[in-house]
Design a protein around this motif. Sequence first.
Motif, PDB file in Angstrom:
ATOM      1  N   ALA A  10     -10.961  14.222  19.372  1.00  0.00           N
ATOM      2  CA  ALA A  10      -9.982  13.916  20.412  1.00  0.00           C
ATOM      3  C   ALA A  10      -9.740  12.420  20.575  1.00  0.00           C
ATOM      4  O   ALA A  10      -8.744  12.016  21.175  1.00  0.00           O
ATOM      5  N   MET A  11     -10.616  11.583  20.045  1.00  0.00           N
ATOM      6  CA  MET A  11     -10.465  10.134  20.188  1.00  0.00           C
ATOM      7  C   MET A  11      -9.344   9.620  19.290  1.00  0.00           C
ATOM      8  O   MET A  11      -9.096  10.168  18.222  1.00  0.00           O
ATOM      9  N   SER A  12      -8.737   8.543  19.738  1.00  0.00           N
ATOM     10  CA  SER A  12      -7.740   7.888  18.888  1.00  0.00           C
ATOM     11  C   SER A  12      -8.476   7.147  17.769  1.00  0.00           C
ATOM     12  O   SER A  12      -9.694   6.969  17.820  1.00  0.00           O
ATOM     13  N   ASP A  13      -7.709   6.710  16.784  1.00  0.00           N
ATOM     14  CA  ASP A  13      -8.327   6.005  15.663  1.00  0.00           C
ATOM     15  C   ASP A  13      -9.021   4.723  16.112  1.00  0.00           C
ATOM     16  O   ASP A  13     -10.105   4.397  15.636  1.00  0.00           O
ATOM     17  N   ALA A  14      -8.401   4.001  17.024  1.00  0.00           N
ATOM     18  CA  ALA A  14      -8.985   2.746  17.505  1.00  0.00           C
ATOM     19  C   ALA A  14     -10.292   3.007  18.256  1.00  0.00           C
ATOM     20  O   ALA A  14     -11.286   2.292  18.067  1.00  0.00           O
ATOM     21  N   GLU A  15     -10.288   4.036  19.122  1.00  0.00           N
ATOM     22  CA  GLU A  15     -11.507   4.369  19.863  1.00  0.00           C
ATOM     23  C   GLU A  15     -12.626   4.800  18.924  1.00  0.00           C
ATOM     24  O   GLU A  15     -13.773   4.368  19.072  1.00  0.00           O
ATOM     25  N   LEU A  16     -12.293   5.647  17.987  1.00  0.00           N
ATOM     26  CA  LEU A  16     -13.301   6.143  17.052  1.00  0.00           C
ATOM     27  C   LEU A  16     -13.843   5.015  16.186  1.00  0.00           C
ATOM     28  O   LEU A  16     -15.050   4.928  15.957  1.00  0.00           O
ATOM     29  N   LYS A  17     -12.964   4.128  15.747  1.00  0.00           N
ATOM     30  CA  LYS A  17     -13.405   2.995  14.928  1.00  0.00           C
ATOM     31  C   LYS A  17     -14.326   2.084  15.734  1.00  0.00           C
ATOM     32  O   LYS A  17     -15.371   1.647  15.244  1.00  0.00           O
ATOM     33  N   ASP A  18     -13.957   1.792  16.981  1.00  0.00           N
ATOM     34  CA  ASP A  18     -14.808   0.967  17.841  1.00  0.00           C
ATOM     35  C   ASP A  18     -16.159   1.624  18.071  1.00  0.00           C
ATOM     36  O   ASP A  18     -17.201   0.957  18.037  1.00  0.00           O
ATOM     37  N   LEU A  19     -16.153   2.927  18.317  1.00  0.00           N
ATOM     38  CA  LEU A  19     -17.394   3.654  18.537  1.00  0.00           C
ATOM     39  C   LEU A  19     -18.295   3.594  17.306  1.00  0.00           C
ATOM     40  O   LEU A  19     -19.493   3.313  17.410  1.00  0.00           O
ATOM     41  N   LEU A  20     -17.717   3.821  16.133  1.00  0.00           N
ATOM     42  CA  LEU A  20     -18.510   3.823  14.907  1.00  0.00           C
ATOM     43  C   LEU A  20     -19.010   2.426  14.553  1.00  0.00           C
ATOM     44  O   LEU A  20     -20.169   2.265  14.141  1.00  0.00           O
ATOM     45  N   LEU A  21     -18.158   1.414  14.709  1.00  0.00           N
ATOM     46  CA  LEU A  21     -18.598   0.045  14.435  1.00  0.00           C
ATOM     47  C   LEU A  21     -19.687  -0.391  15.404  1.00  0.00           C
ATOM     48  O   LEU A  21     -20.675  -1.017  15.007  1.00  0.00           O
ATOM     49  N   SER A  22     -19.524  -0.042  16.660  1.00  0.00           N
ATOM     50  CA  SER A  22     -20.531  -0.369  17.664  1.00  0.00           C
ATOM     51  C   SER A  22     -21.851   0.348  17.362  1.00  0.00           C
ATOM     52  O   SER A  22     -22.931  -0.239  17.469  1.00  0.00           O
ATOM     53  N   SER A  23     -21.758   1.601  16.971  1.00  0.00           N
ATOM     54  CA  SER A  23     -22.964   2.367  16.637  1.00  0.00           C
ATOM     55  C   SER A  23     -23.664   1.785  15.411  1.00  0.00           C
ATOM     56  O   SER A  23     -24.895   1.684  15.382  1.00  0.00           O
ATOM     57  N   ALA A  24     -22.894   1.382  14.412  1.00  0.00           N
ATOM     58  CA  ALA A  24     -23.485   0.780  13.213  1.00  0.00           C
ATOM     59  C   ALA A  24     -24.150  -0.544  13.556  1.00  0.00           C
ATOM     60  O   ALA A  24     -25.243  -0.855  13.066  1.00  0.00           O
ATOM     61  N   ARG A  25     -23.512  -1.330  14.407  1.00  0.00           N
ATOM     62  CA  ARG A  25     -24.090  -2.620  14.809  1.00  0.00           C
ATOM     63  C   ARG A  25     -25.380  -2.401  15.600  1.00  0.00           C
ATOM     64  O   ARG A  25     -26.390  -3.068  15.362  1.00  0.00           O
ATOM     65  N   ASN A  26     -25.353  -1.467  16.552  1.00  0.00           N
ATOM     66  CA  ASN A  26     -26.554  -1.178  17.335  1.00  0.00           C
ATOM     67  C   ASN A  26     -27.691  -0.670  16.446  1.00  0.00           C
ATOM     68  O   ASN A  26     -28.846  -1.030  16.649  1.00  0.00           O
TER      69      ASN A  26
END
Length: 146
Positions: A56-72
């Motif tokens: 349900a997330m937009s591409d920008a939201e999903l990308k931010d979530l995944l990048l943030s998760s990878a960084r964490n």
Amino acid sequence: MIIVLEVALGLVVLGIVVSYLLRGRRAAERAAITGRRVEAYMQTIRREAANPELTAMSDAELKDLLLSSARNLRLQGERKWYLLVGGTVMAFLSAVMVGTQDGTRGFAVTLVIGAVVLYGLNQYLVRRMREPLVRRGLEVERLRVE
């Protein structure tokens, strides 16, 4: 003997300087790899549509979530590494101190206890790193960049 130690010390210092200078390039390569992996994982999430919250997330939201998760994940992995190295040093110093009082047996027992404690700490930290990602339905191995 002193000359060999001086040469070894010089090589160590040179290695540290070169490593420091190349740090930016390694960080840029790691960021590029992370970006490619995030893009590929986004396509997989869209294609499989297994998790409705992620779909349900937009591409920008999903990308931010995944990048943030990878960084964490990377930051927590570094913290884990520092804790384990510090714990290893402490276990070895403790074993030496006990070994001076109790001999080889005390040294060995203290090293074994230190190894068990470090193994438990490692398992705890790994589970703590993975839990938030698994709870959201993300696969940890797809975000890991080594």
